[in-house]
Design a protein around this motif. Structure first.
Motif, mmCIF file in Angstrom:
data_model
loop_
_atom_site.group_PDB
_atom_site.id
_atom_site.type_symbol
_atom_site.label_atom_id
_atom_site.label_comp_id
_atom_site.label_asym_id
_atom_site.label_seq_id
_atom_site.Cartn_x
_atom_site.Cartn_y
_atom_site.Cartn_z
ATOM 1 N N ALA A 124 -2.868 8.519 -11.961
ATOM 2 C CA ALA A 124 -3.133 8.073 -10.592
ATOM 3 C C ALA A 124 -4.332 7.139 -10.541
ATOM 4 C CB ALA A 124 -3.367 9.277 -9.683
ATOM 5 N N GLU A 125 -5.378 7.496 -11.251
ATOM 6 C CA GLU A 125 -6.586 6.659 -11.277
ATOM 7 C C GLU A 125 -6.261 5.277 -11.840
ATOM 8 O OE1 GLU A 125 -9.234 9.017 -13.597
ATOM 9 O OE2 GLU A 125 -9.683 10.415 -11.962
ATOM 10 N N ALA A 126 -5.455 5.244 -12.910
ATOM 11 C CA ALA A 126 -5.115 3.956 -13.528
ATOM 12 C C ALA A 126 -4.219 3.125 -12.625
ATOM 13 C CB ALA A 126 -4.430 4.215 -14.877
ATOM 14 N N VAL A 127 -3.267 3.762 -11.949
ATOM 15 C CA VAL A 127 -2.372 3.029 -11.043
ATOM 16 C C VAL A 127 -3.154 2.462 -9.868
ATOM 17 C CG1 VAL A 127 -0.453 3.284 -9.430
ATOM 18 C CG2 VAL A 127 -0.298 4.293 -11.711
ATOM 19 N N VAL A 128 -3.996 3.292 -9.263
ATOM 20 C CA VAL A 128 -4.795 2.834 -8.115
ATOM 21 C C VAL A 128 -5.714 1.696 -8.523
ATOM 22 C CG1 VAL A 128 -6.644 3.497 -6.522
ATOM 23 C CG2 VAL A 128 -4.637 4.971 -6.806
ATOM 24 N N ALA A 129 -6.366 1.822 -9.682
ATOM 25 C CA ALA A 129 -7.262 0.763 -10.157
ATOM 26 C C ALA A 129 -6.502 -0.542 -10.372
ATOM 27 C CB ALA A 129 -7.948 1.203 -11.444
ATOM 28 N N GLN B 233 0.835 -1.213 0.000
ATOM 29 C CA GLN B 233 0.000 0.000 0.000
ATOM 30 C C GLN B 233 0.865 1.258 0.000
ATOM 31 O OE1 GLN B 233 -3.031 -1.543 -0.989
ATOM 32 N NE2 GLN B 233 -3.868 0.199 0.154
ATOM 33 N N ARG B 234 2.014 1.169 -0.653
ATOM 34 C CA ARG B 234 2.936 2.301 -0.696
ATOM 35 C C ARG B 234 3.457 2.483 -2.125
ATOM 36 N NH1 ARG B 234 5.624 5.221 3.130
ATOM 37 N NH2 ARG B 234 4.785 3.898 4.784
ATOM 38 N N ILE B 235 3.525 3.737 -2.551
ATOM 39 C CA ILE B 235 3.976 4.081 -3.898
ATOM 40 C C ILE B 235 5.173 5.018 -3.806
ATOM 41 C CG2 ILE B 235 3.348 5.193 -6.088
ATOM 42 C CD1 ILE B 235 0.409 4.466 -5.432
ATOM 43 N N LEU B 236 6.183 4.783 -4.643
ATOM 44 C CA LEU B 236 7.358 5.639 -4.708
ATOM 45 C C LEU B 236 7.184 6.653 -5.832
ATOM 46 C CD1 LEU B 236 10.257 6.206 -3.669
ATOM 47 C CD2 LEU B 236 11.062 4.698 -5.511
ATOM 48 N N ILE B 237 7.354 7.922 -5.519
ATOM 49 C CA ILE B 237 7.274 9.001 -6.502
ATOM 50 C C ILE B 237 8.674 9.535 -6.768
ATOM 51 C CG2 ILE B 237 6.383 11.312 -6.981
ATOM 52 C CD1 ILE B 237 3.989 10.679 -5.240
ATOM 53 N N ILE B 238 9.020 9.683 -8.046
ATOM 54 C CA ILE B 238 10.333 10.198 -8.435
ATOM 55 C C ILE B 238 10.176 11.620 -8.975
ATOM 56 C CG2 ILE B 238 12.402 9.836 -9.810
ATOM 57 C CD1 ILE B 238 11.909 7.614 -7.799
ATOM 58 N N TYR C 108 -4.786 11.928 -5.120
ATOM 59 C CA TYR C 108 -5.698 10.846 -5.484
ATOM 60 C C TYR C 108 -5.270 9.534 -4.820
ATOM 61 C CZ TYR C 108 -8.724 7.781 -8.164
ATOM 62 O OH TYR C 108 -9.680 6.850 -8.514
ATOM 63 N N ALA C 109 -3.986 9.220 -4.888
ATOM 64 C CA ALA C 109 -3.508 7.968 -4.304
ATOM 65 C C ALA C 109 -3.676 7.982 -2.784
ATOM 66 C CB ALA C 109 -2.047 7.741 -4.679
ATOM 67 N N GLU C 110 -3.370 9.094 -2.159
ATOM 68 C CA GLU C 110 -3.523 9.187 -0.706
ATOM 69 C C GLU C 110 -4.988 9.044 -0.304
ATOM 70 O OE1 GLU C 110 -1.325 11.906 2.458
ATOM 71 O OE2 GLU C 110 -2.897 13.028 1.408
ATOM 72 N N ASP C 111 -5.876 9.668 -1.066
ATOM 73 C CA ASP C 111 -7.308 9.571 -0.772
ATOM 74 C C ASP C 111 -7.821 8.142 -0.889
ATOM 75 O OD1 ASP C 111 -7.450 12.269 -0.268
ATOM 76 O OD2 ASP C 111 -8.309 12.799 -2.214
ATOM 77 N N HIS C 112 -7.099 7.296 -1.630
ATOM 78 C CA HIS C 112 -7.508 5.910 -1.814
ATOM 79 C C HIS C 112 -6.673 4.939 -0.981
ATOM 80 C CE1 HIS C 112 -9.713 7.767 -5.100
ATOM 81 N NE2 HIS C 112 -10.442 6.673 -5.150
ATOM 82 N N GLY C 113 -6.072 5.449 0.078
ATOM 83 C CA GLY C 113 -5.468 4.584 1.073
ATOM 84 C C GLY C 113 -4.013 4.233 0.895
ATOM 85 N N PHE C 114 -3.317 4.906 -0.021
ATOM 86 C CA PHE C 114 -1.918 4.604 -0.263
ATOM 87 C C PHE C 114 -1.003 5.597 0.442
ATOM 88 C CE2 PHE C 114 -4.106 2.408 -3.614
ATOM 89 C CZ PHE C 114 -3.377 1.241 -3.774
#
Length: 231
Positions: free
Chosen positions: A221-226, A4-9, A36-42
């Motif tokens: 973000a929407e596509a990654v979260v999905a 549930q963690r994403i790395l941003i560069i 968007y990602a934070e709002d979806h629990g990441f």
């Protein structure tokens, strides 16, 4: 195992090498994805090729740009902006801590995203079954990624990224070190773009997700979260 963690560069480059103009991170390409990602629990961590301070492209702070999708609220948020003062060094990141990697844009990335350690990190993300994503100029970070198979990451993949017509419209054609559009094609990418410049456009090819321009960051973000939620 899902983290549930994403790395941003993000970039460390603050100016164009051939001209005197300032550049850096396009702030909305960070905030639109992050929110968007934070709002979806990441949970999200921010890293850069060199680590440390992240400059912001001044054009991304123009009123009409800054007001999009709440970027102005993040810009006023001292705690959030302090995340850009001392970022992790990308080459020292542990891939196992993350489910996905996301490359932001801004013209600065064209000068420091083609980094050997960053390319090796990205290959480990993809070869281990994780999601690799990028927006606008961010796919510059994909150009020199070679997978375990020996193939370039983008070979035979459907991809997009900031187009040359958009580069010309932004009056940066003489300032950038290469055409991202051409380089993605040169490495075998099946490159496509929106019908009109600067329209949001996102391309998903399995675990590779790319967006064409600043307006595509939320869509990426929407596509990654999905994709992560579907696992």
């Amino acid at each position: 195992m899902a983290t549930q963690r994403i790395l941003i560069i993000v970039t460390n480059a603050r100016e164009y090498e051939k001209v005197g103009m300032r550049t850096g991170l396009w702030l909305g390409e960070l905030t639109h994805f992050y929110d968007y990602a934070e709002d979806h629990g990441f949970d999200l961590d921010i890293a850069s090729p060199a680590g440390g301070y992240v400059p912001i492209d001044p054009e991304s702070l123009a009123h009409d740009v800054l007001s999009e999708l709440g970027t102005d609220q993040r810009y006023r948020d001292r705690e959030f902006m302090d995340l850009l003062k001392n970022t992790k060094k990308a080459g020292e990141v542990n891939v196992d801590d993350y489910d996905a990697i996301y490359f932001t844009g801004g013209h600065g990335v064209m000068f420091d995203f083609r980094d050997k350690a960053l390319a090796e990190l990205t290959a480990r993300f993809y070869d281990s079954g994780r999601i690799v994503s990028a927006v606008c100029h961010g796919p510059a970070g994909l150009l020199d990624v070679t997978l375990n198979s020996g193939d370039p990451l983008v070979k035979d993949k459907n991809v997009t990224g900031f187009s040359w017509p958009e580069e010309e419209a932004a009056q940066r054609a003489d300032a950038v070190p290469f055409s991202l559009q051409d380089e993605l094609k040169n490495r075998g990418g099946n490159y496509s773009i929106a019908d009109k410049p600067f329209e949001p456009y996102v391309v998903t090819d399995g675990r590779l997700i790319t967006g064409q321009n600043p307006g595509s960051a939320r869509g990426v973000a929407e596509a990654v979260v999905a994709a992560l939620q579907a696992r």
